[in-house]
Write a protein that holds these residues in place. Structure first.
Motif, PDB file in Angstrom:
ATOM      1  N   MET A  57       0.976  -0.853  -0.118  1.00 47.88           N
ATOM      2  CA  MET A  57      -0.470   0.181   0.330  1.00 47.88           C
ATOM      3  C   MET A  57       1.152   1.880   0.126  1.00 47.88           C
ATOM      4  N   PRO A  58       0.459   2.126  -0.498  1.00 51.83           N
ATOM      5  CA  PRO A  58       1.356   3.608  -0.788  1.00 51.83           C
ATOM      6  C   PRO A  58       1.233   4.256   0.860  1.00 51.83           C
ATOM      7  N   SER A  59       2.658   4.275   1.164  1.00 52.24           N
ATOM      8  CA  SER A  59       2.717   5.250   2.304  1.00 52.24           C
ATOM      9  C   SER A  59       1.554   6.575   2.192  1.00 52.24           C
ATOM     10  N   ARG A  60       0.868   6.944   3.687  1.00 56.46           N
ATOM     11  CA  ARG A  60      -0.270   7.794   3.137  1.00 56.46           C
ATOM     12  C   ARG A  60       0.399   9.475   4.083  1.00 56.46           C
ATOM     13  N   LYS A  61       0.373  10.329   3.479  1.00 56.37           N
ATOM     14  CA  LYS A  61       0.654  11.852   4.344  1.00 56.37           C
ATOM     15  C   LYS A  61      -0.834  12.394   3.683  1.00 56.37           C
ATOM     16  N   PRO A  62      -1.411  12.564   5.649  1.00 56.89           N
ATOM     17  CA  PRO A  62      -0.159  12.399   6.906  1.00 56.89           C
ATOM     18  C   PRO A  62      -0.523  10.729   7.487  1.00 56.89           C
ATOM     19  N   SER A  63      -0.232  11.189   8.383  1.00 58.78           N
ATOM     20  CA  SER A  63       0.362   9.178   9.029  1.00 58.78           C
ATOM     21  C   SER A  63      -0.865   9.541  10.120  1.00 58.78           C
ATOM     22  N   SER A  64      -0.857   8.425  10.609  1.00 65.85           N
ATOM     23  CA  SER A  64      -1.728   8.179  12.408  1.00 65.85           C
ATOM     24  C   SER A  64      -1.595   8.759  13.305  1.00 65.85           C
ATOM     25  N   THR A  65      -0.504  10.078  12.703  1.00 65.49           N
ATOM     26  CA  THR A  65       0.354  10.916  14.485  1.00 65.49           C
ATOM     27  C   THR A  65       0.011  12.555  13.915  1.00 65.49           C
ATOM     28  N   THR A  66      -0.615  12.229  12.360  1.00 67.60           N
ATOM     29  CA  THR A  66      -1.138  13.558  12.139  1.00 67.60           C
ATOM     30  C   THR A  66      -2.525  13.918  11.711  1.00 67.60           C
ATOM     31  N   PRO A  67      -2.637  14.902  12.798  1.00 69.26           N
ATOM     32  CA  PRO A  67      -3.970  15.473  12.266  1.00 69.26           C
ATOM     33  C   PRO A  67      -4.453  15.245  11.284  1.00 69.26           C
ATOM     34  N   PRO A  68      -6.345  14.749  10.881  1.00 70.45           N
ATOM     35  CA  PRO A  68      -6.396  14.582   9.847  1.00 70.45           C
ATOM     36  C   PRO A  68      -6.530  15.980   8.906  1.00 70.45           C
ATOM     37  N   GLY A  69      -5.908  16.271   7.914  1.00 69.13           N
ATOM     38  CA  GLY A  69      -5.837  17.475   6.625  1.00 69.13           C
ATOM     39  C   GLY A  69      -5.345  18.240   7.522  1.00 69.13           C
TER      40      GLY A  69
ATOM     41  N   THR B 111      -4.783  -1.966  -8.538  1.00 61.31           N
ATOM     42  CA  THR B 111      -5.338  -1.901  -7.051  1.00 61.31           C
ATOM     43  C   THR B 111      -4.872  -1.273  -5.856  1.00 61.31           C
ATOM     44  N   ARG B 112      -3.161  -1.868  -5.826  1.00 61.33           N
ATOM     45  CA  ARG B 112      -2.561  -0.791  -4.732  1.00 61.33           C
ATOM     46  C   ARG B 112      -2.469   0.410  -4.836  1.00 61.33           C
ATOM     47  N   PHE B 113      -2.610   0.542  -5.965  1.00 57.26           N
ATOM     48  CA  PHE B 113      -1.991   2.856  -6.252  1.00 57.26           C
ATOM     49  C   PHE B 113      -3.467   3.285  -5.239  1.00 57.26           C
ATOM     50  N   LEU B 114      -4.810   2.538  -6.106  1.00 58.03           N
ATOM     51  CA  LEU B 114      -5.816   3.822  -6.328  1.00 58.03           C
ATOM     52  C   LEU B 114      -6.422   3.143  -3.964  1.00 58.03           C
ATOM     53  N   GLN B 115      -6.164   1.919  -4.107  1.00 59.45           N
ATOM     54  CA  GLN B 115      -6.499   1.320  -2.485  1.00 59.45           C
ATOM     55  C   GLN B 115      -5.959   3.017  -1.699  1.00 59.45           C
ATOM     56  N   GLY B 116      -4.367   3.219  -2.080  1.00 55.64           N
ATOM     57  CA  GLY B 116      -3.807   3.922  -1.048  1.00 55.64           C
ATOM     58  C   GLY B 116      -4.833   5.391  -1.415  1.00 55.64           C
ATOM     59  N   LEU B 117      -4.356   5.875  -2.863  1.00 54.57           N
ATOM     60  CA  LEU B 117      -4.614   7.060  -3.369  1.00 54.57           C
ATOM     61  C   LEU B 117      -6.417   7.391  -2.501  1.00 54.57           C
TER      62      LEU B 117
ATOM     63  N   ALA C 131      -7.775   5.664   0.382  1.00 50.79           N
ATOM     64  CA  ALA C 131      -6.738   6.006   2.014  1.00 50.79           C
ATOM     65  C   ALA C 131      -6.842   7.176   2.068  1.00 50.79           C
ATOM     66  N   SER C 132      -6.042   7.960   1.570  1.00 54.61           N
ATOM     67  CA  SER C 132      -5.304   9.410   1.822  1.00 54.61           C
ATOM     68  C   SER C 132      -7.021  10.178   1.678  1.00 54.61           C
ATOM     69  N   VAL C 133      -7.196  10.567   0.630  1.00 59.15           N
ATOM     70  CA  VAL C 133      -8.086  11.225  -0.029  1.00 59.15           C
ATOM     71  C   VAL C 133      -9.574  10.835   1.686  1.00 59.15           C
ATOM     72  N   ALA C 134      -9.857  10.033   1.921  1.00 58.63           N
ATOM     73  CA  ALA C 134     -11.051   9.393   2.799  1.00 58.63           C
ATOM     74  C   ALA C 134      -9.910   9.958   4.368  1.00 58.63           C
ATOM     75  N   GLN C 135      -8.680  10.568   4.387  1.00 58.68           N
ATOM     76  CA  GLN C 135      -8.324  11.595   5.946  1.00 58.68           C
ATOM     77  C   GLN C 135      -8.675  12.465   5.737  1.00 58.68           C
ATOM     78  N   VAL C 136      -9.055  13.041   4.776  1.00 59.40           N
ATOM     79  CA  VAL C 136      -9.361  14.794   4.762  1.00 59.40           C
ATOM     80  C   VAL C 136     -11.141  14.468   6.041  1.00 59.40           C
ATOM     81  N   ASP C 137     -11.066  15.380   6.607  1.00 57.97           N
ATOM     82  CA  ASP C 137     -12.293  15.533   7.481  1.00 57.97           C
ATOM     83  C   ASP C 137     -13.417  15.500   7.247  1.00 57.97           C
TER      84      ASP C 137
END
Length: 953
Positions: free
Chosen positions: A1-13, A88-94, A96-102
């Motif tokens: 899976m692509p690494s996503r920024k922000p990470s779990s330690t970073t507040p969403p958005g 598949t892996r790229f779109l899943q990561g993409l 997931a990144s979009v979903a982290q936006v609040d």
């Protein structure tokens, strides 16, 4: 899976500033110039940032995202790796990144798409998923910035199709930011045509010198560019890394380690060269970033190209020994193009030539040179020999000579330089010739008479007269008796040295050797001989003979073309013809000749720069004499530095005296004295007593007109020893003029002190002496002064006769401005003469022309003394602080306000060139090397307050 920024330690958005900073090492350096561009482009469809690893791409975007959050933008950050280059892996990561936006709608869309991905199997599935995502973002309405980091890791066609559809279908509230080490594999043409893109490349990402300095100060506090001890280190590190952030960091870390080594003798020593230990660290970096991406044959091509400062495909193939194989050239071209497009530290340097040239980043080149150094010596020499042949066949001399020496064939390098030297000089490429000679081993130069002569010429042009003298003396001792052409060349250069040292007596002593021209003499030596002969005839007052030398000379040819450029050329001879007319009094004819030289030299370009500058300096003198002081100033003021370096001392003397007199006529006494100070600096630097004598005599004159008797006496006290040094010397020549100048200053002071009888006696002797030496212009000026003295003594009949004699001579010589300038009372005497009765019509018209010249405004007295400015109480001044002039004090005040040079020039009514010259003197007196250091020093001494030093009253 692509690494996503922000990470779990970073507040969403929120943008991943810390993570990005850690990756790039850019620290806390603000990139205001780039951030401003990014924020202005926040509503565009696409932003593309490309640059090599460690260029600060992620850090820059993280900072921009932080600034966008308060503006209401949502931030989604996706960083795919090589393992994510699959749809598949790229779109899943993409997703997931979009979903982290609040925002609930986006999360729901992402969840729906995630479930759909498990069941979609037909080829159109990716496009349907992208369309669904785009609709969800459009329904969200809030602006969303989607950052795709490390885009270069994505190569799968379906993944690139997904990104292309995302660009093509994006709603107005979706803004894509693409970060890549190389060129982006997407079509942006439509967006570019619609002005919907911002593209930032590796050139934009490089630190400026100021940004490098801030980075070093924040990350490596011991390398602070604001302190003199490490400013040069910061500058050196920036130049070595070329502003590449990762390279700058590695070099700085190594410098710090070196400073901490036991026995380090010079803390703060500037960084010089690439230490072996850091070379290994950089090699490891480039092994991963560049070498790992290459096939063995490709890496070998780069290793063999590393000894060259620049490469192209055909050169790369030649270095590998496959120049005759078209496939090898094509492979090299493909490799270089790929490295450039992928941002792997190879950059195209031009876009005009038929075959592209590329340059390796210096640090990559250093790493490759280490590999090259492990090759057997014969292999390395063979590479250099191929480079020599390739560059030689294409006329690229600097590279050819360098590689010939490195290949172990310095004799071939020497022969090439000897062959090309005349053409380089004719084209005005003297620095290029000097650089070539510096590449030849000293022993090889000493083994060639021709190379020693070219060396002497370059030393002469670089104003290293002592070295030139030593070279010529060694040649004269070692030349065989039958080497007549070489001996003639040496004699010409010795004569030219005497002219540059302002010693026409020594030059005249060489006359017998100049008159014997060998049949096989070098054309450059013969041309120089013609011009030197003309100059010598001018010094003896034989103007017609000076012109005849030029008119009777047979046209000289170099490489089949007429010799018109360089100090040996016919344009320089035409300058001397113009000077002969001016000295003879034919000012209109002189101006016509000199204007023609200027026009022809400008059309010829750099090759004729010497003639152009000599003509300008002489033309300005003519213009001033004809009463056009303003145009004379316009010709000279922005060229003074060049004129100093490119003309003979006699011309430099004219330049500074004209500028000083022109400013005096305009009522600007401070600028007049400023130019006299610059003349003194030039005369002192080159040990030219005649020029220094004129400078001091002019100060005596100006100070007395300002009624500043002490300053005038001080100037005369400095002049007297110079005059004494040259008393009893040869009757002719330039140095004999020093006695005349000294006597004139004494006469002027005697008049000011009321010793009119003594002044009259001195004037009579000096008039007779100048007449005997053929110095007719000086005779006219002295007769005017004699007329003034006689009038002050009450001898009015004698004064009138003396003035009429001066006018008759002056009219024949074409004098205007200098006759009026001969004495402060000259204008009053001329006016009285015009009112006293009828004059000869020709003489009457001449007097009218003289009186029509502009009268200088009355100048307020100004003290000439200098003082050391006093710092405020409590500050520490440097021991032995040099004195500052009144003008320097004014400049110190403005410098303390951190005003730029142009504003200082406007405030003080000086030219920018003069301001630069003053600042260089101030830096020397303050003991600093830069403007920032000077400002800090001035403030430290307390001269930035109202209690700053003031000029003496």
């Amino acid at each position: 899976m692509p690494s996503r920024k922000p990470s779990s330690t970073t507040p969403p958005g929120q943008p991943p500033a810390a993570s990005a900073a850690q990756r790039s090492g850019a620290g806390t350096v603000a990139r205001e110039r780039l951030l401003a561009r990014l924020l202005e482009a926040r509503h565009l469809r696409c932003i593309v940032v490309t640059g090599p690893a460690g260029a600060g791409k992620s850090t820059l975007l993280a900072a921009a995202c932080q600034a966008l959050v308060p503006l209401g933008f949502g931030i989604a950050w996706c960083t795919p790796g090589a393992q994510d280059d699959e749809p598949t892996r790229f779109l899943q990561g993409l997703l997931a990144s979009v979903a982290q936006v609040d925002a609930a709608p986006l999360r729901e869309t992402a969840n729906q798409l995630g479930a759909a991905m498990a069941t979609e199997t037909d080829p159109d599935a990716v496009e349907r998923l992208v369309i669904t995502l785009v609709r969800g973002i459009a329904a969200h309405q809030r602006d969303l910035v989607l950052v795709i980091d490390d885009l270069h890791a994505l190569r799968h066609p379906a993944v690139l199709d997904a990104l292309q559809w995302l660009l093509d279908y994006a709603p107005p509230n979706l803004h894509l930011v693409l970060l890549s080490r190389g060129s982006v594999r997407l079509s942006l043409d439509r967006l570019r045509s619609d002005a919907q893109t911002l593209e930032i490349d590796q050139r934009d990402l490089l630190f400026t010198p100021a940004e490098s300095a801030r980075f070093l100060a924040s990350q490596h506090g011991c390398i602070d560019a604001s302190t003199a001890s490490t400013a040069s280190t910061a500058s050196s590190l920036h130049e070595r890394s070329e502003g590449w952030v990762a390279g700058l960091r590695l070099l700085a870390l190594d410098w710090e380690r070196k400073q901490q080594e036991p026995g380090r003798a010079a803390p703060g020593q500037p960084f010089a060269g690439l230490p072996a230990r850091d070379a290994l660290a950089l090699t490891a970096y480039f092994e991963q970033a560049v070498c790992a991406q290459l096939l063995p044959a490709e890496l070998d091509t780069l290793v063999r190209a590393a000894p060259c400062q620049r490469v192209c495909a055909s050169l790369s193939a030649a270095l590998a020994g496959t120049a005759d194989a078209p496939a090898a050239v094509t492979a090299a071209a493909t490799l270089l193009l790929r490295l450039d497009s992928e941002g792997l530290f190879v950059v195209r340097t031009d876009h005009q030539s038929a075959e592209p040239w590329y340059r390796l980043h210096p640090l990559l080149r250093d790493a490759l040179l280490i590999r090259c150094g492990t090759l057997p010596v014969p292999t390395r020499q063979a590479v250099h020999a191929r480079a020599f042949a390739w560059f030689r066949d294409r006329g690229l001399l600097p590279e050819a000579v360098h590689h010939a020496v490195q290949s172990g064939a310095p004799a071939q390098a020497a022969a090439l330089v000897d062959q090309c030297a005349p053409a380089l000089l004719v084209r005005g490429e003297r620095r290029a010739l000097a650089a070539l000679l510096r590449q030849i081993p000293h022993a090889q130069v000493q083994a060639s008479v021709s190379l020693q002569l070219w060396l002497a010429r370059t030393q002469f042009f670089e104003r290293d007269f002592d070295a030139c003298t030593q070279t010529l003396e060694a040649l004269a001792r070692n030349l065989p008796a039958d080497a007549t052409a070489h001996r003639f060349h040496v004699a010409v250069l010795r004569t030219a040295l005497s002219v540059q040292r302002d010693d026409s007596g020594a030059a005249l002593a060489m006359l017998p050797q100049l008159l014997q021209v060998p049949g096989d003499a070098d054309p450059l030596a013969v041309g120089a001989r013609h011009n030197l002969l003309s100059w010598l005839h001018l010094q003896q007052g034989d103007y017609e003979q000076a012109r005849r030398v030029q008119q009777d000379a047979t046209p000289l040819m170099v490489d089949g073309a007429p010799l018109v450029s360089t100090p040996s050329g016919s344009l320089q001879g035409r300058c001397l013809i113009g000077l002969s007319h001016a000295m003879e009094g034919q000012m209109t004819q002189a101006g016509r000749v000199l204007r023609g030289v200027v026009a022809d030299a400008e059309q010829a370009g750099k090759a004729c720069a010497d003639a152009r500058h000599l003509a300008l300096s002489l033309l300005a003198d003519v213009l001033y004499e004809l009463g056009d002081a303003q145009q004379a100033r316009a010709l000279l003021e922005d060229k003074v530095g060049l004129l100093e370096r490119m003309t003979i001392p006699d011309a430099v003397l004219r330049v500074y005296r004209v500028l000083a007199a022109a400013h005096w006529q305009a009522g600007d006494a401070p600028s007049a004295f400023a130019y006299l100070e610059r003349l003194e600096a030039y005369a002192t630097r080159h040990r030219l007593d005649r020029l220094l004598a004129h400078r001091l005599a002019d100060e005596v004159e100006y100070r007395l007109m300002l009624r500043d008797l002490p300053a005038a006496q001080a100037a005369l006290a400095r002049l007297a020893p110079i005059g004494a040094r040259h008393t009893g010397g040869p009757a002719g020549g330039t140095l004999a003029e020093i006695g005349e100048v000294t006597q004139r200053a004494r006469i002027r002071l005697a008049v000011a002190l009321g010793d009119l009888r003594g002044a009259a006696a001195r004037l009579a002797l000096l008039v007779a002496d100048c007449a005997a030496r053929g110095r007719q212009r000086s005779v006219v000026h002295l007769l005017v002064r004699s007329a003034v003295v006689d009038a002050q003594r009450g001898h009015h009949a004698a004064a009138r006769a003396m003035l009429l004699d001066a006018l008759q001579r002056g009219h024949r010589l074409g004098l205007l401005r200098s006759l009026v300038d001969a004495d402060p009372m000259a204008r009053r005497m001329l006016d009285a003469l015009a009112q006293s009765g009828p004059l000869d019509p020709v003489l009457a018209f001449y007097v009218e022309r003289l009186l029509a010249l502009r009268t200088p405004p009355a100048a307020a007295p100004e003290a000439a003394a200098t003082q050391v400015p006093q710092p405020r109480a409590g500050s520490t001044a440097a021991a032995g602080q040099e004195a500052f002039s009144a003008r320097e004090v004014e400049m110190l005040r403005l410098l303390a306000q951190a005003l730029p040079n142009k504003k200082i020039a406007r405030a003080l009514a000086l030219s920018p060139e003069t301001v630069k010259w003053y600042l260089s003197r101030i830096y020397g007196k303050l003991g600093v090397a830069s403007r920032d250091e000077a400002v800090a020093r001035v403030r430290d001494l307390g001269w930035d307050t109202e209690g700053a030093p003031t000029p003496p009253a």
